[in-house]
Write an enzyme that holds these catalytic residues in place. Structure first.
Site, short mmCIF file in Angstrom:
data_model
loop_
_atom_site.label_atom_id
_atom_site.label_comp_id
_atom_site.label_asym_id
_atom_site.label_seq_id
_atom_site.Cartn_x
_atom_site.Cartn_y
_atom_site.Cartn_z
N ASN A 158 0.87 -1.18 0.00
CA ASN A 158 0.00 0.00 0.00
C ASN A 158 0.91 1.23 0.00
OD1 ASN A 158 -1.79 2.06 0.49
ND2 ASN A 158 -2.33 1.40 2.56
N TRP A 159 1.03 1.84 -1.17
CA TRP A 159 1.97 2.96 -1.29
C TRP A 159 1.41 4.26 -0.70
CZ3 TRP A 159 4.22 2.48 -6.99
CH2 TRP A 159 4.84 1.23 -7.11
N LYS A 160 0.12 4.26 -0.37
CA LYS A 160 -0.54 5.46 0.17
C LYS A 160 -0.30 6.65 -0.78
CE LYS A 160 -0.16 3.41 4.69
NZ LYS A 160 -0.16 3.57 6.13
N HIS A 187 -9.65 1.33 4.81
CA HIS A 187 -8.37 1.48 5.53
C HIS A 187 -8.58 2.45 6.71
CE1 HIS A 187 -4.27 2.68 6.42
NE2 HIS A 187 -3.89 1.57 5.81
N GLU A 244 -6.96 4.85 7.77
CA GLU A 244 -6.75 6.28 7.44
C GLU A 244 -8.00 6.86 6.78
OE1 GLU A 244 -3.05 5.74 5.38
OE2 GLU A 244 -2.12 5.17 7.28
N GLU A 272 -5.69 -4.86 10.77
CA GLU A 272 -4.70 -3.79 10.92
C GLU A 272 -5.01 -2.98 12.19
OE1 GLU A 272 -2.55 -2.66 7.09
OE2 GLU A 272 -4.32 -1.41 7.22
N GLY A 321 2.07 2.40 10.87
CA GLY A 321 3.00 3.53 10.72
C GLY A 321 3.68 3.94 12.01
N SER A 326 3.20 -1.88 10.49
CA SER A 326 4.64 -1.87 10.78
C SER A 326 5.33 -3.21 10.48
CB SER A 326 4.90 -1.45 12.23
OG SER A 326 4.43 -0.12 12.43
N GLY A 345 2.78 -1.11 4.39
CA GLY A 345 2.76 0.32 4.07
C GLY A 345 4.16 0.82 3.76
P1 PGA Z 1 2.67 0.45 7.72
O1 PGA Z 1 1.23 0.66 7.06
O2 PGA Z 1 3.22 -0.84 7.19
O3 PGA Z 1 3.46 1.63 7.27
O4 PGA Z 1 2.47 0.40 9.19
C1 PGA Z 1 0.35 -0.41 6.90
C2 PGA Z 1 -0.93 0.04 6.26
O5 PGA Z 1 -1.36 1.17 6.52
O6 PGA Z 1 -1.55 -0.68 5.47
#
Ligand code: PGA
Length: 259
Positions: A9-11, A94, A96, A166, A172, A212, A233
Protein backbone atom coordinates in the site's frame (compact mmCIF):
# COMPACT_ATOMS: atom_id res chain seq x y z
CA UNK A 1 -5.57 -24.20 0.30
CA UNK A 2 -5.29 -20.45 0.91
CA UNK A 3 -2.55 -18.80 -1.07
CA UNK A 4 -0.37 -16.33 0.88
CA UNK A 5 -0.46 -12.77 -0.40
CA UNK A 6 1.70 -9.68 0.02
CA UNK A 7 0.13 -6.32 -0.74
CA UNK A 8 2.06 -3.04 -0.99
CA UNK A 9 0.00 0.00 0.00
CA UNK A 10 1.97 2.96 -1.29
CA UNK A 11 -0.54 5.46 0.17
CA UNK A 12 -0.13 9.03 -1.16
CA UNK A 13 3.47 8.52 -2.25
CA UNK A 14 5.25 8.38 -5.63
CA UNK A 15 4.74 10.41 -8.78
CA UNK A 16 3.99 8.21 -11.76
CA UNK A 17 7.66 8.36 -12.77
CA UNK A 18 8.77 7.18 -9.33
CA UNK A 19 6.01 4.60 -9.24
CA UNK A 20 6.97 3.09 -12.58
CA UNK A 21 10.61 2.88 -11.49
CA UNK A 22 9.63 1.14 -8.24
CA UNK A 23 7.31 -1.29 -10.02
CA UNK A 24 9.97 -2.06 -12.65
CA UNK A 25 12.50 -2.80 -9.98
CA UNK A 26 10.10 -5.06 -8.08
CA UNK A 27 9.24 -6.92 -11.30
CA UNK A 28 12.95 -7.38 -12.09
CA UNK A 29 14.11 -8.44 -8.66
CA UNK A 30 11.25 -10.15 -6.90
CA UNK A 31 11.66 -13.86 -6.66
CA UNK A 32 8.17 -15.07 -7.47
CA UNK A 33 6.52 -18.44 -7.33
CA UNK A 34 3.05 -19.73 -8.05
CA UNK A 35 2.30 -20.03 -4.34
CA UNK A 36 2.42 -16.35 -3.37
CA UNK A 37 0.30 -13.52 -4.77
CA UNK A 38 1.96 -10.09 -5.03
CA UNK A 39 -0.18 -6.96 -5.33
CA UNK A 40 0.95 -3.34 -5.70
CA UNK A 41 -1.47 -0.56 -4.72
CA UNK A 42 -0.05 2.71 -6.09
CA UNK A 43 -1.87 6.05 -6.29
CA UNK A 44 -4.56 6.24 -9.00
CA UNK A 45 -2.40 8.39 -11.31
CA UNK A 46 0.22 5.65 -11.58
CA UNK A 47 -2.14 2.72 -12.09
CA UNK A 48 -2.48 2.82 -15.91
CA UNK A 49 1.29 3.09 -16.44
CA UNK A 50 2.13 0.39 -13.92
CA UNK A 51 -0.51 -1.79 -15.55
CA UNK A 52 1.78 -1.84 -18.59
CA UNK A 53 4.88 -2.52 -16.47
CA UNK A 54 3.41 -5.61 -14.79
CA UNK A 55 2.06 -7.18 -17.97
CA UNK A 56 3.49 -10.69 -18.45
CA UNK A 57 4.62 -10.82 -14.81
CA UNK A 58 2.83 -12.56 -11.91
CA UNK A 59 2.46 -9.21 -10.10
CA UNK A 60 -1.06 -7.75 -9.81
CA UNK A 61 -2.47 -4.28 -9.25
CA UNK A 62 -4.86 -2.84 -6.70
CA UNK A 63 -6.31 0.58 -5.89
CA UNK A 64 -6.32 2.15 -2.42
CA UNK A 65 -9.93 3.30 -2.39
CA UNK A 66 -13.05 3.55 -4.55
CA UNK A 67 -16.32 5.42 -4.65
CA UNK A 68 -19.39 3.26 -4.04
CA UNK A 69 -21.28 4.64 -7.08
CA UNK A 70 -20.55 3.38 -10.59
CA UNK A 71 -20.53 6.87 -12.16
CA UNK A 72 -22.12 10.29 -11.84
CA UNK A 73 -21.71 13.72 -10.30
CA UNK A 74 -19.09 12.89 -7.67
CA UNK A 75 -16.31 15.34 -8.41
CA UNK A 76 -12.86 13.96 -7.71
CA UNK A 77 -13.95 10.36 -7.15
CA UNK A 78 -13.02 7.09 -8.90
CA UNK A 79 -15.43 4.17 -9.31
CA UNK A 80 -15.03 0.41 -9.29
CA UNK A 81 -15.57 -0.04 -13.08
CA UNK A 82 -12.82 2.56 -13.71
CA UNK A 83 -10.42 0.66 -11.45
CA UNK A 84 -11.39 -2.67 -12.97
CA UNK A 85 -10.03 -1.53 -16.34
CA UNK A 86 -6.53 -1.85 -14.89
CA UNK A 87 -6.58 -3.57 -11.51
CA UNK A 88 -7.97 -6.67 -9.81
CA UNK A 89 -7.94 -5.61 -6.17
CA UNK A 90 -9.06 -2.63 -4.11
CA UNK A 91 -8.38 -1.69 -0.48
CA UNK A 92 -11.60 -0.78 1.34
CA UNK A 93 -12.02 0.86 4.74
CA UNK A 94 -8.37 1.48 5.53
CA UNK A 95 -8.10 3.06 8.99
CA UNK A 96 -6.75 6.28 7.44
CA UNK A 97 -9.95 6.53 5.36
CA UNK A 98 -12.06 5.81 8.41
CA UNK A 99 -10.27 8.25 10.72
CA UNK A 100 -9.23 11.11 8.41
CA UNK A 101 -12.21 11.07 6.02
CA UNK A 102 -14.83 9.77 8.42
CA UNK A 103 -15.72 6.68 6.40
CA UNK A 104 -18.44 4.76 8.19
CA UNK A 105 -19.07 1.02 8.22
CA UNK A 106 -22.13 1.66 6.02
CA UNK A 107 -19.94 3.34 3.40
CA UNK A 108 -17.41 0.54 3.65
CA UNK A 109 -20.20 -1.99 3.01
CA UNK A 110 -21.38 0.00 -0.03
CA UNK A 111 -17.82 0.08 -1.33
CA UNK A 112 -17.39 -3.66 -0.79
CA UNK A 113 -20.59 -4.24 -2.80
CA UNK A 114 -19.39 -1.91 -5.55
CA UNK A 115 -16.11 -3.80 -5.72
CA UNK A 116 -17.93 -7.14 -6.04
CA UNK A 117 -20.18 -5.78 -8.77
CA UNK A 118 -17.11 -4.81 -10.81
CA UNK A 119 -15.40 -8.17 -10.12
CA UNK A 120 -12.71 -6.54 -7.99
CA UNK A 121 -11.38 -8.39 -4.96
CA UNK A 122 -11.90 -6.16 -1.92
CA UNK A 123 -9.22 -6.04 0.76
CA UNK A 124 -11.36 -5.08 3.73
CA UNK A 125 -9.44 -3.43 6.59
CA UNK A 126 -10.52 -3.76 10.19
CA UNK A 127 -8.72 -3.16 13.47
CA UNK A 128 -9.06 -1.72 16.94
CA UNK A 129 -7.43 1.46 18.23
CA UNK A 130 -5.15 1.64 21.28
CA UNK A 131 -7.97 2.51 23.65
CA UNK A 132 -10.11 -0.48 22.62
CA UNK A 133 -7.13 -2.76 23.18
CA UNK A 134 -6.17 -1.25 26.53
CA UNK A 135 -9.71 -1.70 27.75
CA UNK A 136 -9.80 -5.34 26.69
CA UNK A 137 -12.40 -4.78 23.98
CA UNK A 138 -10.22 -5.43 20.91
CA UNK A 139 -11.74 -8.78 19.92
CA UNK A 140 -15.32 -7.65 20.35
CA UNK A 141 -14.64 -4.45 18.44
CA UNK A 142 -12.95 -6.20 15.51
CA UNK A 143 -15.71 -8.80 15.16
CA UNK A 144 -18.38 -6.13 15.22
CA UNK A 145 -16.51 -4.01 12.70
CA UNK A 146 -16.14 -7.04 10.44
CA UNK A 147 -19.87 -7.78 10.48
CA UNK A 148 -20.75 -4.14 9.91
CA UNK A 149 -18.24 -3.71 7.08
CA UNK A 150 -19.07 -6.80 5.03
CA UNK A 151 -22.83 -6.30 4.82
CA UNK A 152 -24.57 -9.40 3.54
CA UNK A 153 -22.45 -12.30 4.85
CA UNK A 154 -23.25 -14.26 1.72
CA UNK A 155 -21.03 -11.72 -0.04
CA UNK A 156 -18.10 -13.58 1.45
CA UNK A 157 -18.92 -16.74 -0.44
CA UNK A 158 -16.82 -17.33 -3.56
CA UNK A 159 -15.89 -13.69 -3.75
CA UNK A 160 -12.36 -14.25 -2.47
CA UNK A 161 -12.63 -11.30 -0.12
CA UNK A 162 -9.43 -10.57 1.76
CA UNK A 163 -9.71 -9.42 5.35
CA UNK A 164 -6.81 -7.30 6.61
CA UNK A 165 -6.44 -7.11 10.37
CA UNK A 166 -4.70 -3.79 10.92
CA UNK A 167 -4.67 -2.57 14.52
CA UNK A 168 -4.69 1.23 14.31
CA UNK A 169 -1.97 1.52 16.96
CA UNK A 170 0.40 -0.57 14.83
CA UNK A 171 0.02 1.32 11.54
CA UNK A 172 3.00 3.53 10.72
CA UNK A 173 4.25 3.47 14.32
CA UNK A 174 7.08 0.94 14.09
CA UNK A 175 5.22 -0.91 16.82
CA UNK A 176 3.92 -4.06 15.13
CA UNK A 177 1.54 -6.36 17.00
CA UNK A 178 3.22 -9.43 18.49
CA UNK A 179 2.93 -12.72 16.67
CA UNK A 180 0.69 -14.00 19.49
CA UNK A 181 -1.65 -11.01 19.15
CA UNK A 182 -1.81 -11.45 15.36
CA UNK A 183 -2.46 -15.19 15.54
CA UNK A 184 -5.11 -14.77 18.20
CA UNK A 185 -7.01 -12.14 16.25
CA UNK A 186 -6.66 -13.99 12.94
CA UNK A 187 -8.27 -17.02 14.52
CA UNK A 188 -10.98 -14.93 16.15
CA UNK A 189 -11.79 -13.33 12.78
CA UNK A 190 -11.90 -16.73 11.07
CA UNK A 191 -14.33 -18.00 13.72
CA UNK A 192 -16.49 -14.96 13.12
CA UNK A 193 -16.51 -15.52 9.35
CA UNK A 194 -17.67 -19.10 10.05
CA UNK A 195 -20.45 -17.75 12.24
CA UNK A 196 -21.41 -15.13 9.65
CA UNK A 197 -21.56 -17.64 6.79
CA UNK A 198 -20.14 -21.18 6.84
CA UNK A 199 -17.07 -23.09 8.01
CA UNK A 200 -16.23 -23.61 4.35
CA UNK A 201 -16.24 -19.88 3.66
CA UNK A 202 -14.06 -19.33 6.73
CA UNK A 203 -11.61 -21.96 5.53
CA UNK A 204 -11.20 -20.27 2.17
CA UNK A 205 -11.11 -16.61 3.28
CA UNK A 206 -7.67 -15.05 3.38
CA UNK A 207 -6.97 -13.12 6.60
CA UNK A 208 -3.81 -11.04 6.55
CA UNK A 209 -2.02 -8.68 8.92
CA UNK A 210 -0.88 -5.09 8.46
CA UNK A 211 0.89 -2.60 10.73
CA UNK A 212 4.64 -1.87 10.78
CA UNK A 213 5.63 -5.05 8.97
CA UNK A 214 9.20 -5.11 7.67
CA UNK A 215 11.91 -7.56 6.54
CA UNK A 216 12.73 -8.37 10.17
CA UNK A 217 9.30 -9.29 11.46
CA UNK A 218 7.95 -10.92 8.28
CA UNK A 219 9.64 -14.26 9.06
CA UNK A 220 7.52 -15.04 12.08
CA UNK A 221 4.36 -13.98 10.27
CA UNK A 222 5.25 -16.02 7.19
CA UNK A 223 5.80 -19.09 9.37
CA UNK A 224 2.43 -18.86 11.06
CA UNK A 225 -0.16 -20.85 9.19
CA UNK A 226 -3.30 -19.02 10.30
CA UNK A 227 -1.94 -15.73 8.86
CA UNK A 228 -2.30 -15.62 5.08
CA UNK A 229 -0.02 -12.70 4.33
CA UNK A 230 0.67 -9.02 4.91
CA UNK A 231 -0.51 -5.55 3.94
CA UNK A 232 2.68 -3.48 3.87
CA UNK A 233 2.76 0.32 4.07
CA UNK A 234 6.06 2.17 4.40
CA UNK A 235 8.30 -0.87 3.77
CA UNK A 236 6.58 -1.35 0.38
CA UNK A 237 8.09 1.97 -0.78
CA UNK A 238 11.58 0.66 -0.24
CA UNK A 239 12.50 -1.57 -3.11
CA UNK A 240 14.99 -3.72 -1.16
CA UNK A 241 12.71 -4.13 1.85
CA UNK A 242 9.69 -5.14 -0.21
CA UNK A 243 11.69 -7.58 -2.29
CA UNK A 244 13.15 -9.12 0.87
CA UNK A 245 9.62 -9.50 2.25
CA UNK A 246 8.40 -11.19 -0.94
CA UNK A 247 11.37 -13.55 -0.72
CA UNK A 248 10.59 -14.41 2.85
CA UNK A 249 6.99 -15.35 2.09
CA UNK A 250 8.05 -17.28 -1.00
CA UNK A 251 10.67 -19.26 0.89
CA UNK A 252 8.22 -20.22 3.59
CA UNK A 253 5.73 -21.56 1.07
CA UNK A 254 8.50 -23.65 -0.48
CA UNK A 255 9.52 -24.98 2.89
CA UNK A 256 7.64 -28.16 3.84
CA UNK A 257 8.00 -27.20 7.51
CA UNK A 258 5.60 -24.27 6.98
CA UNK A 259 3.30 -24.46 9.97
P1 PGA B 1 2.67 0.45 7.72
O1 PGA B 1 1.23 0.66 7.06
O2 PGA B 1 3.22 -0.84 7.19
O3 PGA B 1 3.46 1.63 7.27
O4 PGA B 1 2.47 0.40 9.19
C1 PGA B 1 0.35 -0.41 6.90
C2 PGA B 1 -0.93 0.04 6.26
O5 PGA B 1 -1.36 1.17 6.52
O6 PGA B 1 -1.55 -0.68 5.47
Amino acid sequence: MRKPIIIGNWKMNTTSEQGVALAQSICRNAQTNQNVDIVLCPPFTSIPLIHTVIQNTPIKLGAQNLNENPNGAYTGEISAPMIAEFAEYVIVGHSERRSIYGETNEQVTAKVNAAYNANLTPIVCIGEDAEEREQGRAERFVKQQLRNSIGNPQNLRNKQTIIAYEPVWAIGTGNAATIEQIKYMTEAIREEVARMDTAETAAQTRIIYGGSTNPNNIHQIAQSKPIDGVLVGSASLNNNDFIAMIQSLTQHTENPLHQ
